[in-house]
Motif scaffolding. Structure first.
Motif, short mmCIF file in Angstrom:
data_model
loop_
_atom_site.label_atom_id
_atom_site.label_comp_id
_atom_site.label_asym_id
_atom_site.label_seq_id
_atom_site.Cartn_x
_atom_site.Cartn_y
_atom_site.Cartn_z
N CYS A 28 31.08 45.66 -22.17
CA CYS A 28 31.82 45.51 -20.91
C CYS A 28 33.31 45.24 -21.16
N ASP A 29 34.15 45.69 -20.20
CA ASP A 29 35.59 45.49 -20.30
C ASP A 29 36.00 44.10 -19.86
N ARG A 30 35.19 43.50 -18.97
CA ARG A 30 35.57 42.21 -18.42
C ARG A 30 34.28 41.43 -18.15
N VAL A 31 34.35 40.11 -18.38
CA VAL A 31 33.15 39.28 -18.25
C VAL A 31 33.41 38.15 -17.26
N PHE A 32 32.62 38.13 -16.18
CA PHE A 32 32.68 37.03 -15.22
C PHE A 32 31.42 36.17 -15.37
N ALA A 33 31.47 34.95 -14.86
CA ALA A 33 30.28 34.09 -14.84
C ALA A 33 30.39 33.15 -13.65
N GLU A 34 29.25 32.69 -13.16
CA GLU A 34 29.27 31.60 -12.17
C GLU A 34 28.21 30.59 -12.58
N PHE A 35 28.54 29.32 -12.37
CA PHE A 35 27.59 28.26 -12.72
C PHE A 35 27.34 27.33 -11.53
N TYR A 36 27.79 27.76 -10.33
CA TYR A 36 27.65 26.83 -9.21
C TYR A 36 26.25 26.86 -8.60
N THR A 37 25.51 27.99 -8.72
CA THR A 37 24.15 27.99 -8.14
C THR A 37 23.19 27.14 -8.97
N ASN A 38 23.44 27.05 -10.28
CA ASN A 38 22.57 26.25 -11.14
C ASN A 38 23.32 25.82 -12.39
#
Lengths: 266, 266
Positions: A28-38
């Motif tokens: 992938c060219d760009r990596v996002f993440a979220e940690f607010y749901t868990n």
């Protein structure tokens, strides 16, 4: 043409991603993440970035839910974007909606799975997954208000002899519903309804930070469990229905439930 | 002192194990695996062994269930043994029993999770996991005999407006229950009971080899789906309950369900 790859991080730390998850992230060219749901108590962002050899851009709830075009989809329209999510992705409604929105915008979506609390909770205490009814989410109480519908679903499961997994809410600001507050709220509803479904003498199992190095799992009478400090989030509960004798044995061994308590559930 | 580490292989191939799964396997003296509870169509044993740098000893059903002491526990008593299982381990009853037996024999057990059909099936078609009732397993029919209890559970879910995941049996000899045979059997029971729960006009979703390179997912009227060839195992079914409009949209996009069919389920 763009692509959005949803990649599960599992529950434990930066090593509970699959080999395919790492490979796909590398493409992938760009990596996002979220940690607010868990939240993932053992995950180190630095280690994760070091392992992937890539900068991981953490997104807030509003960036994912209110302005998905702003970051994720804008990049995914022209390139290949990885979206890292704790657990198995596409379980939370917000991820399903993001995936639909991406497809509507002509962006290909791909799923790379990992472990989820929905199966891991049952496995941890040795209860049969096929004896669980629908799972419920219990929210942080605002004042005295606590919704009745999760309790209705729990009551349905109880009447059918089924186990219930209850996930306790985590907020982006770090607040979370604790096991003791959740038990108090459920007990209050049962008392008010006078339905004799849940009281101080009911068997419940508390699970905190499942699959992390500080995992805490304890089953006991509700009245006993309420005074126990389970520490930081995420918290969840299992409210057992009828138990097969092997399940009772498993709750004794893996959730430390004293033998005499189990007999009423066989 | 010995240790038995249950390690999930996920659903796809040798790359759907987690990084921790690989690390834990590397720390083990001996590696066992079983593929009879759920076949993995894309997995290459040679690639798996190459990746792990270890011989993987495949066990039959009788070696796991009838004589667990013979192989697994004998080795786990004195050394560290990895037991590789497709999906998330400790979901099948047979693994729960093996884990209990190990603990009884003073062997420490550890779980390393991966993805499971229980969450992946819902994620694949975009249905909300919390709207699933209890899951069912449908066995290969012997003559005309087909058990009534899974149908009872499906009927319960239907009446509550909940979705049902049905896993179709796989046998160690390679035989498996196909989607069309399962649908025929369910339809027969509904007809005989005259309960109007399932018929040619009911919406069902067939899923074959989920998460593999040859995955096939198709939702349609039961009567239409029955004549479709889904190819090799594993097969599963989702029988939807009431749909949120986002779920209906997801079934259209991800399970190719024609729009008009979805309206009756909103």
């Amino acid at each position: 043409v763009g692509e959005l790859v949803f990649i599960g991080l599992g529950l434990q730390d930066e090593r509970s991603i699959t080999l395919r998850g790492v490979e796909e992230t590398n493409r992938c060219d760009r990596v996002f993440a979220e940690f607010y749901t868990n939240p993932m108590p053992d995950l180190s962002l630095q280690k994760l970035e070091g392992m992937l050899g890539k900068k991981v851009h953490i997104l807030s709830r509003s960036q994912v839910e209110e302005d998905p075009i702003g970051q994720i989809l804008t990049h995914a329209k022209t390139g290949r974007v990885a979206f890292l999510v704790s657990g198995d992705p596409i379980i939370a409604t917000t991820h399903i909606e993001l995936r639909l929105l991406a497809e509507k915008n002509g962006i290909k979506t791909t799923l790379v799975h990992s472990s989820s609390i929905y199966t891991v909770a049952a496995a941890t205490v040795g209860l049969q997954l096929q004896k669980f009814g629908r799972a419920i989410t219990l929210p942080i109480m605002e004042g005295d208000a606590f919704p009745e519908s999760p309790y209705d679903f729990l009551a349905q499961n109880k009447k059918l002899g089924l186990h219930t997994l209850a996930l306790l809410e985590n907020r982006p600001d770090g607040r979370h519903l604790s096991i003791s507050d959740a038990l108090q709220a459920l007990k209050n509803i049962s008392n008010r309804r006078n339905d004799h479904l849940l009281g101080d003498e009911s068997l419940v199992v508390g699970l905190a930070r499942v699959d992390s190095s500080s995992q805490m799992v304890q089953g006991n009478l509700l009245g006993e469990l309420m005074s126990l400090d389970f520490g930081g989030p995420p918290h969840s509960l299992i409210i057992p229905g009828r138990l097969h004798f092997k399940e009772a044995e498993a709750l004794h061994v893996f959730a430390h439930v004293p033998h005499p308590l189990l007999e009423a559930y066989l």
